[in-house]
Design an enzyme around this catalytic site. Structure first.
Site, short mmCIF file in Angstrom:
data_model
loop_
_atom_site.label_atom_id
_atom_site.label_comp_id
_atom_site.label_asym_id
_atom_site.label_seq_id
_atom_site.Cartn_x
_atom_site.Cartn_y
_atom_site.Cartn_z
N GLU A 1 -8.57 9.05 2.33
CA GLU A 1 -9.58 9.08 3.49
C GLU A 1 -9.19 9.31 4.93
O GLU A 1 -9.84 8.67 5.82
CB GLU A 1 -10.71 8.24 3.21
CG GLU A 1 -11.23 8.10 1.84
CD GLU A 1 -12.21 7.14 1.38
OE1 GLU A 1 -13.43 7.30 0.74
OE2 GLU A 1 -12.19 5.89 1.79
C1 TNX Z 1 -14.01 5.29 -1.40
S1 TNX Z 1 -11.64 5.81 -3.16
C2 TNX Z 1 -12.95 4.40 -0.81
C3 TNX Z 1 -13.26 3.20 -0.35
C4 TNX Z 1 -14.90 2.81 -0.50
C5 TNX Z 1 -15.21 3.30 -1.67
C6 TNX Z 1 -16.60 2.64 -1.95
C7 TNX Z 1 -11.04 5.13 -2.07
C8 TNX Z 1 -9.62 5.34 -2.24
N1 TNX Z 1 -11.66 4.81 -0.99
O1 TNX Z 1 -13.08 2.88 1.01
O2 TNX Z 1 -14.55 1.49 -0.39
O3 TNX Z 1 -15.09 4.72 -1.59
O4 TNX Z 1 -16.90 2.98 -3.13
#
Ligand code: TNX
Length: 539
Positions: free
Chosen positions: A310
């Site tokens: 992300e």
């Molecule tokens: C996605 S999946 C994230 C996290 C969040 C989560 C909440 C991923 C690698 N990152 O930063 O906490 O969703 O479900």
């Protein structure tokens, strides 16, 4: 009788008769495993077994549980034979004896005389995948050492062997480092929802690593980079970019609160993807060398996770440059880098980098293409499909805890009903290092919250990671019955598990009678499951 054995062994057959536990039973053989069994049996039953390493002493007393290291056989595997007159547990290694001990405890049940029995049985067992893990996010909410210790005990009881600690994120930095003391000092004061923060000292971390190792669990530390780094900016403002406030960041603030991220101020909301280290500044790589070097030195296990998810405010070119350098730093420290699946789209990450897939069971948006990038680079995959084993997804629509973005709510059935080799086309068993359930903690502030989300779904992840796809009892109806029995053990251990939903109504008299007897055995259908009543009495 339904046996509450999860994950289910490669083979298990029962015979007539039982081995009754009593204080006269003597544990013989491997001293370490014998004392593990004595402790587990005491905790489960209150019966204190004697440990006599010298077989001669045991022979005099009669009934024994004989524990033996054989030196040959599948790693982490074991054989357990229960006869009315004695029990024998064998494994090539210490981990296998430990797992055999866990199975033995799951087999215990009350007998008519008010004592405890093991059913006469033959079990032969070994795991499907080498990496069987759970991730705990201690960054969104911090959880102190005793909570993590209990979680280690509990995942080890389900034959998981990896605890992945998500040690840093926008909301907090959770490990004190000698090389960069300001990180914990300034970056750990708060948690999501404005809750108090906290951090592990180096000694705490070393203690957790050793505590885990004693239970055959390896710690995989994660420092999430280059995004998820707002807390780094509280300590080193010169290392981070200003937050990128996208529409989704604003929308998350509107939905969940927590405000808009502001440089130099702790962030307590749920938004993701707004922060980044400065990619084109050498000071960033000096920071990585310090932080990753120190954590590598504190961590005996082979894996070091650098996040990579992300990074929404970072250009593709900058992201690729950063991931190449970060994975090379980790490889240079003698560790194997692990990164979330986005990093698989980078052409030049360090060879052998392991990818952690967090897309859906049926991939969308090219997440599978990203994941295949790791295989092309000589690496393997850890599967954490978010719509199956993200334990922070609401278990049902009524749950006050948890999120829903990954096709949530996620039922126990959804957590169980997927097959690792069918997620990423082209990834075979050999390409899959293992399976990891993930618990993100934006909405979870207490140990009770953790328990309510982890249980019972962690049992599904454990069985998928351990038991062969075509193994015995590897079906949803069989799993549901076994988990309902195992929930009694959880309740007795004080675990405030989430409830196990009722099986759907079945048509026909024969089926109805069957479901009644299942309910009498284990009460999976009743409104007050054992796990639920434990939750009631504890709150
Ligand atoms: C996605 S999946 C994230 C996290 C969040 C989560 C909440 C991923 C690698 N990152 O930063 O906490 O969703 O479900």
């Amino acid at each position: 009788m339904v046996l509450g054995v999860v994950p289910f062994p490669r083979s298990l057959s029962t015979r007539a008769g039982a081995f009754a536990l009593s204080p006269e039973v003597v544990l013989t053989g491997d001293a370490e495993a014998a004392s593990v069994i004595a402790d587990l049996v005491l905790a489960r039953t209150g019966v204190r077994l004697r440990v006599a390493v010298a077989v001669a002493a045991a022979a005099a007393s009669g009934r024994t549980i004989a524990v033996r290291r054989t030196g040959t056989g599948a790693p982490e595997g074991y054989r357990l034979r229960v006869d009315p007159g004695g029990v024998a547990l064998e494994s090539p290694d210490a981990a296998g004896l430990f797992y055999g001990a866990q199975t033995l405890v799951q087999l215990l049940s009350h007998n008519d005389a008010g004592g405890w029995d093991l059913p006469a049985a033959d079990i032969s067992d070994a795991p499907r995948f080498a990496h069987r893990g759970m991730m705990l996010d201690v960054a969104r909410h911090f959880f102190p050492v005793p909570v993590v210790e209990r979680l280690i005990d509990r995942i080890a009881a389900l034959k998981l062997n990896v605890l992945h600690l998500h040690l840093s994120d926008d909301q907090g930095w959770r490990l004190a480092l000698q090389s960069r003391p300001a990180l914990a000092h300034r970056g750990s004061q708060t948690s999501a929802l404005g809750d108090p923060g906290g951090h592990f000292t180096r000694a705490d971390y070393a203690h957790l690593v050793a505590y885990a190792a004693a239970r055959h669990v390896r710690v995989v530390p994660e420092i999430d980079l280059p995004g998820h780094t707002h807390a780094v900016g509280l300590a080193y403002p010169e290392l981070v970019e200003p937050p990128v406030i996208s529409a989704s960041v604003a929308e998350t603030a509107a939905t969940f609160g927590g405000g808009i991220p502001t440089p130099g101020e702790p962030y307590t909301g749920f938004a993701v993807g707004f922060s980044s280290l400065r990619i084109c500044d050498e000071a960033t790589y000096e920071f990585l060398a310090d932080v990753l070097g120190e954590i590598a030195a504190l961590t005996p296990g082979p894996l070091l996770h650098i996040g990579g998810d992300e990074a929404l405010g970072t250009s593709a070119e900058d992201y690729a440059y950063f991931l190449t350098r970060a994975t090379e730093i980790v490889a240079g420290l003698g560790k194997t880098p692990v990164a979330w699946h986005e990093a698989g789209r980078v052409a030049r990450i360090a060879p052998g980098t392991i990818g952690q897939y967090w897309g859906f069971v049926t991939p969308i948006d090219g997440a599978d293409e990203d994941a295949r990038g790791f295989i092309a680079g000589g690496g393997r995959l850890i599967l954490s499909p978010a719509d199956a084993i993200y334990l922070d997804m609401k278990p049902d629509a009524q749950s006050a805890l948890g999120l829903e973005w990954a096709n949530g709510p996620t039922s126990l059935e959804a957590a169980y009903s997927w097959e690792p080799t069918r997620v990423i086309a082209g990834a075979s068993d050999r390409d899959i290092l293992g399976v990891e359930a993930a618990l993100w903690t934006e909405t979870l502030a207490t140990e009770a919250d953790i328990e309510a989300m982890v249980y019972p779904r962690i049992a599904a992840a454990a069985e998928i990671a351990w038991s062969a796809a075509d193994g015995p009892e590897r079906t949803w109806p069989a799993f549901r019955e076994r988990v309902a029995v195992l929930a009694e053990l959880w309740a007795d251990a004080g675990i405030r598990a989430g409830r196990i939903a009722s099986p759907p109504p079945v048509a026909g008299a024969e089926a109805a009678a069957e479901s009644e007897s299942a309910a009498a055995d284990s009460d999976p259908a009743g409104s007050a499951s054992p796990a639920e009543s434990a939750a009631g009495s504890a709150s």
